[in-house]
Design an enzyme around this catalytic site. Sequence first.
Site, PDB file in Angstrom:
ATOM      1  N   HIS A 193       0.833  -1.203   0.000  1.00 42.65           N
ATOM      2  CA  HIS A 193       0.000   0.000   0.000  1.00 42.65           C
ATOM      3  C   HIS A 193       0.863   1.247   0.000  1.00 42.65           C
ATOM      4  CE1 HIS A 193      -3.565   2.442   0.719  1.00 42.65           C
ATOM      5  NE2 HIS A 193      -2.795   3.170   1.498  1.00 42.65           N
TER       6      HIS A 193
ATOM      7  N   ASP B 213     -15.045   3.230   7.206  1.00 46.50           N
ATOM      8  CA  ASP B 213     -14.102   4.173   6.604  1.00 46.50           C
ATOM      9  C   ASP B 213     -14.771   5.030   5.537  1.00 46.50           C
ATOM     10  OD1 ASP B 213     -11.364   5.243   6.232  1.00 46.50           O
ATOM     11  OD2 ASP B 213     -11.635   4.410   4.226  1.00 46.50           O
TER      12      ASP B 213
ATOM     13  N   ARG C 157     -14.584  13.306   7.466  1.00 50.24           N
ATOM     14  CA  ARG C 157     -13.282  13.961   7.717  1.00 50.24           C
ATOM     15  C   ARG C 157     -12.968  14.949   6.612  1.00 50.24           C
ATOM     16  NH1 ARG C 157      -9.442   9.161   7.687  1.00 50.24           N
ATOM     17  NH2 ARG C 157      -7.846  10.759   7.794  1.00 50.24           N
TER      18      ARG C 157
ATOM     19  N   SER D 104      -7.675   4.434   9.139  1.00 52.14           N
ATOM     20  CA  SER D 104      -8.325   4.327   7.835  1.00 52.14           C
ATOM     21  C   SER D 104      -7.569   3.343   6.933  1.00 52.14           C
ATOM     22  CB  SER D 104      -8.370   5.727   7.205  1.00 52.14           C
ATOM     23  OG  SER D 104      -8.726   5.674   5.848  1.00 52.14           O
TER      24      SER D 104
ATOM     25  N   LYS E  41      -8.522  -1.110   6.319  1.00 54.63           N
ATOM     26  CA  LYS E  41      -8.792  -1.661   4.991  1.00 54.63           C
ATOM     27  C   LYS E  41      -7.795  -2.757   4.637  1.00 54.63           C
ATOM     28  CE  LYS E  41      -8.945   2.590   3.533  1.00 54.63           C
ATOM     29  NZ  LYS E  41      -8.988   3.862   2.805  1.00 54.63           N
TER      30      LYS E  41
HETATM   31  N1  URA Z   1      -5.673   7.149   2.627  1.00 57.36           N
HETATM   32  C1  URA Z   1      -6.653   6.527   3.264  1.00 57.36           C
HETATM   33  O1  URA Z   1      -7.109   5.478   2.829  1.00 57.36           O
HETATM   34  N2  URA Z   1      -7.151   7.073   4.399  1.00 57.36           N
HETATM   35  C2  URA Z   1      -6.683   8.220   4.913  1.00 57.36           C
HETATM   36  O2  URA Z   1      -7.150   8.666   5.938  1.00 57.36           O
HETATM   37  C3  URA Z   1      -5.643   8.865   4.230  1.00 57.36           C
HETATM   38  C4  URA Z   1      -5.171   8.293   3.092  1.00 57.36           C
END
Ligand code: URA
Length: 446
Positions: free
Chosen positions: A82, A161, A168, A183, A187
């Site tokens: 990621h 999320d 947010r 966040s 995931k």
């Molecule tokens: N990428 C994400 O998936 N979440 C965040 O809060 C910031 C970047």
Amino acid sequence: MHIPEIILKKRNGGTLSRPEINHFIDGYCAGDIPDYQAAALLMAIWFNHLDHDETLALTLAMRDSGEIVDLSAISGVKVDKHSTGGVGDTTTLVTGPLVAACGGKVAKMSGRGLGHTGGTLDKLEAIPGMSVSLDMERFRRIVSACGLAVMGQTADLVPADKKLYALRDVTGTVDNMALIAGSIMSKKLASGADAIVLDVKTGNGAFMPDPTAARQLAGLMVTIGNQAGRRTVALVTDMNQPLGNAVGNALEVREAIEILQGRHAGDLKTVSLALAAEMLLLGGQATNIANANQMLARALESGAALRHLARMIELQGGDPTVCRAPDRLPRAQHIIPVTADTAGFVAGFDTAALGSAARLLGAGRLTKNDTIDPAVGLWMRKRLGDRVAPGDILADMHINAPRNQADVTQRIKQAVMIAARPPTRPALIHDRITQPVDATIHRELT
Ligand code: URA
Ligand code: CA
């Protein structure tokens, strides 16, 4: 348990318990807690922070808000990668095939970027015929068959999320370390991989510009991953200039293919190889970095990595001949050079501004419903420290309609700073993070 008390506790600097955090996430997802209370709590968190245990609790509560993907039907260690997001950052399309060619299993679920250019999904969709809307069964079959598949996140992956991020985004609470870590890691944990390699970007094209803060975020995410039972490491890598030359969807696919063909090198290749080496270590294919690097060099030179990409494209319904003939990717009608006005050295880039310039050409989205033109974008021709003479090409704009052309030209010129002296170049790979980084610094920085 009442949400007003939880808000007050955090507003006053208290530490939330695991049940309190679960109450917030469950209640917000169920619609029992309204946006105004969730927004108040997010702002209290932004000012007063979450400590490590609170962040872990938040991450696990978010992970458990929806479906958890089961990849156990695929043999071997499934490795995910990621990136926290940057400009010209196409590492997945290079690392994925390399790792697969070395025997790794890369089952990658991606989001659809709201960023400067599309996310990995949008890049892949620039390939004619390519589908990223796979059902789970087909996804597992493709990973088993060729070691690699990329699909869109399922609708039910971490619904907490989706809701929280949207809130947010409009309440000034995106840039908080605990909220970002929760966040991203929720995931990753819900996506089912056994091991996770994180590429945490730092610099003026990243949302964690400060390297110390980026290290801190990396340490937090690595610790959460390991505590949740996934082997996790992070590299902190530089985003003070676009990582590759290409900024745009088909252009980035083209650059990735040219790297795998052995025809193109540079920082994108270097970072992709470093991430791939970490993936081979976590996946157990390599015993140390030197060993991993040898395997990767062989996968590149033999063409095996490119063949794995072609195979994945084919299995996902796309035209694999783009791997031999990248000219078959969508191409823009016009290529317009942007030239330097003065002599000197490239002393700095406003990397985020270059990303925005590409987005104005149609390479990325401003809102969720915008459509992307896969063909358009920028091809950068200069890197930090390069010498420039007046009239030298700084970047090529690939455009279809002449929309925004004059504006984008100006933006690119302003985003490339030219000075009399060459700059000191930042490190490309700032750090490798395998454990928590001193948490006292973190509070001062966020
Ligand atoms: N990428 C994400 O998936 N979440 C965040 O809060 C910031 C970047
Ligand atoms: Ca990316």
